[in-house]
Write a protein that holds these residues in place. Structure first.
Motif, PDB file in Angstrom:
ATOM      1  N   GLY A  65      -1.156  -5.852 -26.018  1.00 20.56           N
ATOM      2  CA  GLY A  65      -2.215  -5.131 -26.296  1.00 20.56           C
ATOM      3  C   GLY A  65      -2.112  -4.515 -27.556  1.00 20.56           C
ATOM      4  O   GLY A  65      -3.162  -3.805 -27.893  1.00 20.56           O
ATOM      5  N   VAL A  66      -1.104  -4.626 -28.626  1.00 22.84           N
ATOM      6  CA  VAL A  66      -1.069  -4.070 -29.728  1.00 22.84           C
ATOM      7  C   VAL A  66      -1.839  -4.745 -30.869  1.00 22.84           C
ATOM      8  O   VAL A  66      -1.547  -5.960 -30.906  1.00 22.84           O
ATOM      9  N   PRO A  67      -3.058  -4.011 -31.398  1.00 21.61           N
ATOM     10  CA  PRO A  67      -3.823  -4.933 -32.502  1.00 21.61           C
ATOM     11  C   PRO A  67      -3.028  -5.339 -33.748  1.00 21.61           C
ATOM     12  O   PRO A  67      -2.434  -4.345 -34.144  1.00 21.61           O
ATOM     13  N   MET A  68      -2.906  -6.415 -34.046  1.00 18.43           N
ATOM     14  CA  MET A  68      -2.085  -7.032 -35.124  1.00 18.43           C
ATOM     15  C   MET A  68      -2.965  -7.475 -36.097  1.00 18.43           C
ATOM     16  O   MET A  68      -3.876  -8.561 -35.755  1.00 18.43           O
ATOM     17  N   PHE A  69      -2.559  -7.298 -37.343  1.00 19.01           N
ATOM     18  CA  PHE A  69      -3.427  -8.066 -38.351  1.00 19.01           C
ATOM     19  C   PHE A  69      -2.643  -9.605 -38.633  1.00 19.01           C
ATOM     20  O   PHE A  69      -1.500  -9.505 -38.826  1.00 19.01           O
ATOM     21  N   SER A  70      -3.231 -10.777 -38.795  1.00 20.83           N
ATOM     22  CA  SER A  70      -2.793 -11.957 -39.242  1.00 20.83           C
ATOM     23  C   SER A  70      -3.647 -12.290 -40.387  1.00 20.83           C
ATOM     24  O   SER A  70      -4.371 -13.065 -40.106  1.00 20.83           O
ATOM     25  N   VAL A  71      -3.429 -11.915 -41.599  1.00 18.95           N
ATOM     26  CA  VAL A  71      -4.210 -12.011 -42.621  1.00 18.95           C
ATOM     27  C   VAL A  71      -3.505 -12.348 -43.741  1.00 18.95           C
ATOM     28  O   VAL A  71      -2.149 -12.307 -43.874  1.00 18.95           O
ATOM     29  N   GLY A  72      -4.016 -13.208 -44.755  1.00 24.14           N
ATOM     30  CA  GLY A  72      -3.358 -13.594 -45.910  1.00 24.14           C
ATOM     31  C   GLY A  72      -4.307 -13.999 -47.020  1.00 24.14           C
ATOM     32  O   GLY A  72      -5.747 -14.109 -46.752  1.00 24.14           O
ATOM     33  N   ARG A  73      -3.659 -14.242 -48.201  1.00 23.73           N
ATOM     34  CA  ARG A  73      -4.657 -14.905 -49.296  1.00 23.73           C
ATOM     35  C   ARG A  73      -5.385 -16.163 -48.779  1.00 23.73           C
ATOM     36  O   ARG A  73      -4.690 -16.729 -48.267  1.00 23.73           O
TER      37      ARG A  73
ATOM     38  N   GLY B 114     -10.100 -14.703 -35.917  1.00 20.65           N
ATOM     39  CA  GLY B 114     -11.439 -14.381 -35.783  1.00 20.65           C
ATOM     40  C   GLY B 114     -11.461 -12.725 -35.700  1.00 20.65           C
ATOM     41  O   GLY B 114     -10.627 -12.071 -35.954  1.00 20.65           O
ATOM     42  N   ASP B 115     -12.682 -12.337 -35.480  1.00 21.06           N
ATOM     43  CA  ASP B 115     -12.770 -11.095 -35.415  1.00 21.06           C
ATOM     44  C   ASP B 115     -12.649 -10.535 -33.837  1.00 21.06           C
ATOM     45  O   ASP B 115     -13.495 -10.657 -33.014  1.00 21.06           O
ATOM     46  N   LYS B 116     -11.632 -10.029 -33.616  1.00 17.14           N
ATOM     47  CA  LYS B 116     -11.124  -9.721 -32.332  1.00 17.14           C
ATOM     48  C   LYS B 116     -10.940  -8.261 -31.919  1.00 17.14           C
ATOM     49  O   LYS B 116     -10.878  -7.816 -30.914  1.00 17.14           O
ATOM     50  N   SER B 117     -11.028  -7.450 -33.091  1.00 13.86           N
ATOM     51  CA  SER B 117     -10.690  -5.779 -32.853  1.00 13.86           C
ATOM     52  C   SER B 117     -11.314  -4.904 -33.638  1.00 13.86           C
ATOM     53  O   SER B 117     -11.792  -5.355 -34.937  1.00 13.86           O
TER      54      SER B 117
ATOM     55  N   ARG C 229      -1.002   1.011 -44.524  1.00 14.89           N
ATOM     56  CA  ARG C 229      -0.974   2.522 -44.902  1.00 14.89           C
ATOM     57  C   ARG C 229      -2.447   3.227 -44.341  1.00 14.89           C
ATOM     58  O   ARG C 229      -2.281   4.387 -43.608  1.00 14.89           O
ATOM     59  N   SER C 230      -3.424   2.333 -44.311  1.00 14.16           N
ATOM     60  CA  SER C 230      -4.729   3.228 -43.739  1.00 14.16           C
ATOM     61  C   SER C 230      -4.604   3.205 -42.212  1.00 14.16           C
ATOM     62  O   SER C 230      -4.972   4.443 -41.746  1.00 14.16           O
ATOM     63  N   LEU C 231      -3.814   2.666 -41.401  1.00 13.02           N
ATOM     64  CA  LEU C 231      -3.515   2.797 -40.078  1.00 13.02           C
ATOM     65  C   LEU C 231      -2.609   3.890 -39.817  1.00 13.02           C
ATOM     66  O   LEU C 231      -2.392   4.492 -38.928  1.00 13.02           O
ATOM     67  N   ALA C 232      -1.671   4.211 -41.081  1.00  9.75           N
ATOM     68  CA  ALA C 232      -0.675   5.147 -40.981  1.00  9.75           C
ATOM     69  C   ALA C 232      -1.386   6.646 -41.332  1.00  9.75           C
ATOM     70  O   ALA C 232      -0.926   7.635 -40.942  1.00  9.75           O
ATOM     71  N   GLU C 233      -2.438   6.432 -41.925  1.00  7.65           N
ATOM     72  CA  GLU C 233      -2.997   7.752 -42.397  1.00  7.65           C
ATOM     73  C   GLU C 233      -4.159   8.146 -41.441  1.00  7.65           C
ATOM     74  O   GLU C 233      -4.350   9.476 -41.152  1.00  7.65           O
ATOM     75  N   THR C 234      -4.843   7.182 -40.647  1.00 10.55           N
ATOM     76  CA  THR C 234      -5.938   7.671 -39.998  1.00 10.55           C
ATOM     77  C   THR C 234      -5.554   8.226 -38.659  1.00 10.55           C
ATOM     78  O   THR C 234      -4.376   8.230 -37.958  1.00 10.55           O
ATOM     79  N   THR C 235      -6.266   8.932 -37.923  1.00 13.56           N
ATOM     80  CA  THR C 235      -6.262   9.459 -36.268  1.00 13.56           C
ATOM     81  C   THR C 235      -6.670   8.490 -35.270  1.00 13.56           C
ATOM     82  O   THR C 235      -6.603   8.643 -34.196  1.00 13.56           O
ATOM     83  N   ASP C 236      -7.290   7.402 -36.178  1.00 15.48           N
ATOM     84  CA  ASP C 236      -7.965   6.571 -35.250  1.00 15.48           C
ATOM     85  C   ASP C 236      -6.937   5.688 -34.393  1.00 15.48           C
ATOM     86  O   ASP C 236      -5.823   5.529 -34.690  1.00 15.48           O
ATOM     87  N   TRP C 237      -7.413   5.153 -33.081  1.00 19.00           N
ATOM     88  CA  TRP C 237      -6.600   4.205 -32.325  1.00 19.00           C
ATOM     89  C   TRP C 237      -7.422   2.958 -32.252  1.00 19.00           C
ATOM     90  O   TRP C 237      -8.263   2.685 -31.212  1.00 19.00           O
ATOM     91  N   PRO C 238      -7.534   2.059 -33.287  1.00 18.14           N
ATOM     92  CA  PRO C 238      -8.318   0.928 -33.060  1.00 18.14           C
ATOM     93  C   PRO C 238      -8.196  -0.187 -31.940  1.00 18.14           C
ATOM     94  O   PRO C 238      -6.758  -0.172 -31.350  1.00 18.14           O
ATOM     95  N   ASN C 239      -9.107  -0.369 -31.208  1.00 13.93           N
ATOM     96  CA  ASN C 239      -8.990  -1.320 -30.080  1.00 13.93           C
ATOM     97  C   ASN C 239      -9.516  -2.660 -30.031  1.00 13.93           C
ATOM     98  O   ASN C 239     -10.276  -3.007 -31.142  1.00 13.93           O
TER      99      ASN C 239
END
Ligand SMILES: [Zn+2]
Length: 560
Positions: free
Chosen positions: A471-479, A428-431, A531-541
């Motif tokens: 605490g590390v936000p992680m994607f668990s997504v797929g087709r 679901g929408d956690k972060s 890659r978008s996480l590696a390019e941004t200066t953001d710290w998604p929480n």
């Protein structure tokens, strides 16, 4: 754990509603960077899957010759993809494990209301010790009913409030207080299981409370599986990550009891199990000492072994000490129950040779794109099939600080087949990661959908979870299953065929005629997210009320 066996439910609307509100309060986060996608090699997806799923790798069982071959293969692929060794010049992180088998288990004896009740191991109860000791014995420890056994400060909920659990056994309900709801509203997200509902959480919290033992009451609906699953997974050898204190911070014994056992014990103690279970659903519930004591004992046969995580890094250009994490488990079942054809190699082509193939293809693609501002860590973990042990070990002994790990992507089955019109999110929408997924889904013209069985807690059953729970936000997504070629019917048929015929079977094998266009689409999606996480200066929480928000805020406190 595989991702193919799920139906889809529309998720986009709910997520859209949440994001604007939070933004109003906090400083607007930087926009999600639009990343250019370099070529992603279908040949790599195919070759790596073919090689790792070949009989020569014997189903990639940890601690076997199959492990040595697999580790060597991944290292050579990481090298060819231009990565640097990720562990101080080494490509591997040894993962010491311990195997414990409980033997000669006594009956579980309970004294209550002047009666002595005796319950048989296997039929009435199961137990084991997370402590690495030759013998376990608990004698006449007081039983305390702690409801759902949850301590959630962010929700103002603590079933252990005011309790001293030393020398006592906690009797705990499975799942979380609002599991019976049809929707996902409520403190514990209703029908969706939160981590507080998982059996692993129950034992962790009982240990934190200093309890001598913890017994979960099994009930098929809230557990989402029958007693036979509990009985089979709790008998025989249990594998754990070795810890410095050999588990001495854990309870002496953890286990499960059948519901009729709980009812009999409560009755003998002059209590009503059903009434107290109902009371436990409500905020302000107070734990109930049962005025009963329990005893049990057993021996522990202990073996130690070592497996290996494989790790490579693409150092960042401008902010190299900020890390994005990509994970996929390389292990599978090795030699398993032979099928009718006498084939006893569980090749694990889908699970998870395809995930490791995607991991390698992503490393190659990032080399083509050149280094990102942040460092990107590629981690092929071991022992996922034994309980997420490789990722658990890394998360306990991170080679790159978790507080400086921005977030990441886990790959567990990147299935061949058609591209889809939807992307499925587990958990679901956690972060704030939802915002990244929305941007990428828009770019790829995909609909975001949720999993069909949120009550089963799939989010907590693959490697990303070892990081999320710290605490590390992680994607668990797929087709998703709404396939371009053949629609939902085709997507769901493929999901069912895999789950029913091949999941954890010798028949999970590589096929030369597989269509890789869907796996390419999924790998492209994962590339864009990472890659978008590696390019941004953001710290998604995590969102404010999410179960991992506090842990993250604590771990990032003071980190510049
Ligand atoms: Zn898997």
């Amino acid at each position: 754990m595989s991702s193919l066996s799920r139906r889809s439910l529309p998720l986009l609307a709910a997520a859209a509603l949440i994001v604007p509100a939070t933004l109003a309060q906090a400083k607007a986060p930087p926009p999600v960077p639009a990343v250019k996608v370099p070529a992603i090699s279908v040949d790599t997806l195919k070759d790596v899957t073919r090689v790792l799923a070949s009989d020569a790798f014997e189903g990639r069982g940890p601690g076997t010759a199959g492990e040595d071959k697999t580790v060597a293969e991944i290292i050579s692929r990481f090298k060819a993809a231009g990565l640097k060794p990720g562990n101080k010049g080494s490509w591997t992180q040894p993962v010491p494990t311990v195997v414990v088998e409980a033997q000669n288990l006594s009956p579980l004896t309970v004294k209550a209301g002047g009666q002595v009740l005796s319950f048989a191991h296997g039929k009435d109860y199961v137990a084991g010790s997370y402590r690495i000791v030759p013998h376990t014995a608990i004698a006449e420890a007081p039983l305390v009913f702690v409801g759902y056994g949850i301590n959630a400060p962010e929700l103002g909920w603590n079933d252990y409030a005011g309790l001293d659990m030393k020398g006592k056994i906690a009797v705990i309900l499975i799942n979380d207080p609002d599991y019976a709801q049809a929707d996902e509203a409520g403190l514990f997200k209703g029908r969706r299981m939160t981590y507080y509902g998982r059996w692993t959480y129950k034992f962790e919290e009982a240990a934190r409370q200093g309890a001598a033992g913890a017994l979960i009451v099994h009930d098929t609906f809230p557990a989402a599986y029958g007693w036979q699953v509990v009985q089979s997974s709790w008998s025989g050898k249990q594998k754990y990550v070795q810890s410095a204190n050999d588990g001495m911070d854990q309870t002496q014994a953890n286990g499960w009891i059948q519901k009729p056992v709980a009812e009999a014990v409560f009755k003998a103690a002059g209590q009503d199990f059903a009434a107290l279970s109902e009371a436990a659903k409500h905020k302000g519930f107070k734990a109930v000492p049962l005025g009963a004591v329990a005893s049990l004992s057993f021996d522990n046969a202990v073996e130690r072994a070592t497996s290996h995580n494989v790790i490579g890094i693409q150092p960042g250009k401008t902010r190299p000490n900020e890390y994005v994490l990509y994970t996929a488990h390389w292990d599978h079942l090795g030699r398993c129950q032979a099928n009718a054809k006498g084939d006893d190699i569980c090749n694990g082509a889908m699970d998870n040779a395809t995930g490791v193939a995607a991991l390698v293809a992503l490393a190659e693609a990032n080399r083509r794109a050149g280094p990102a501002p942040r460092s990107q860590v590629f981690l092929a973990v071991t022992l996922e099939e034994s309980g997420l042990l490789g990722s658990e070990y890394y998360a306990r002994n991170p080679l790159y600080p978790l507080a400086r790990t921005v977030g990441g992507v886990n790959m567990d089955v990147v299935a061949p087949g058609s591209p889809s019109r939807d992307v499925m999110v587990t958990g679901g929408d956690k972060s704030d990661l939802t915002r990244y997924l929305q941007a990428v889904a828009k770019t790829m013209n995909l609909t975001i959908v949720g999993e069909d069985h949120p009550e089963r807690g799939h989010y907590y059953r693959s490697d990303h979870f070892s990081f999320a729970k710290r605490g590390v936000p992680m994607f668990s997504v797929g087709r998703g299953t709404d396939w371009v070629k053949g629609g939902k019917a085709a997507g769901e048929a493929a999901a069912d065929a895999y789950t029913n015929n091949d999941y954890h079977q010798p028949s999970d094998e590589f096929h030369e005629d597989w269509d890789w266009s869907g796996a390419l689409q999924e790998t492209t999606l994962l590339y864009r997210l990472g890659r978008s996480l590696a390019e941004t200066t953001d710290w998604p929480n995590w969102h404010k009320t999410d179960e991992f928000r506090l842990i993250r805020d604590r771990s990032r406190a003071g980190v510049k």
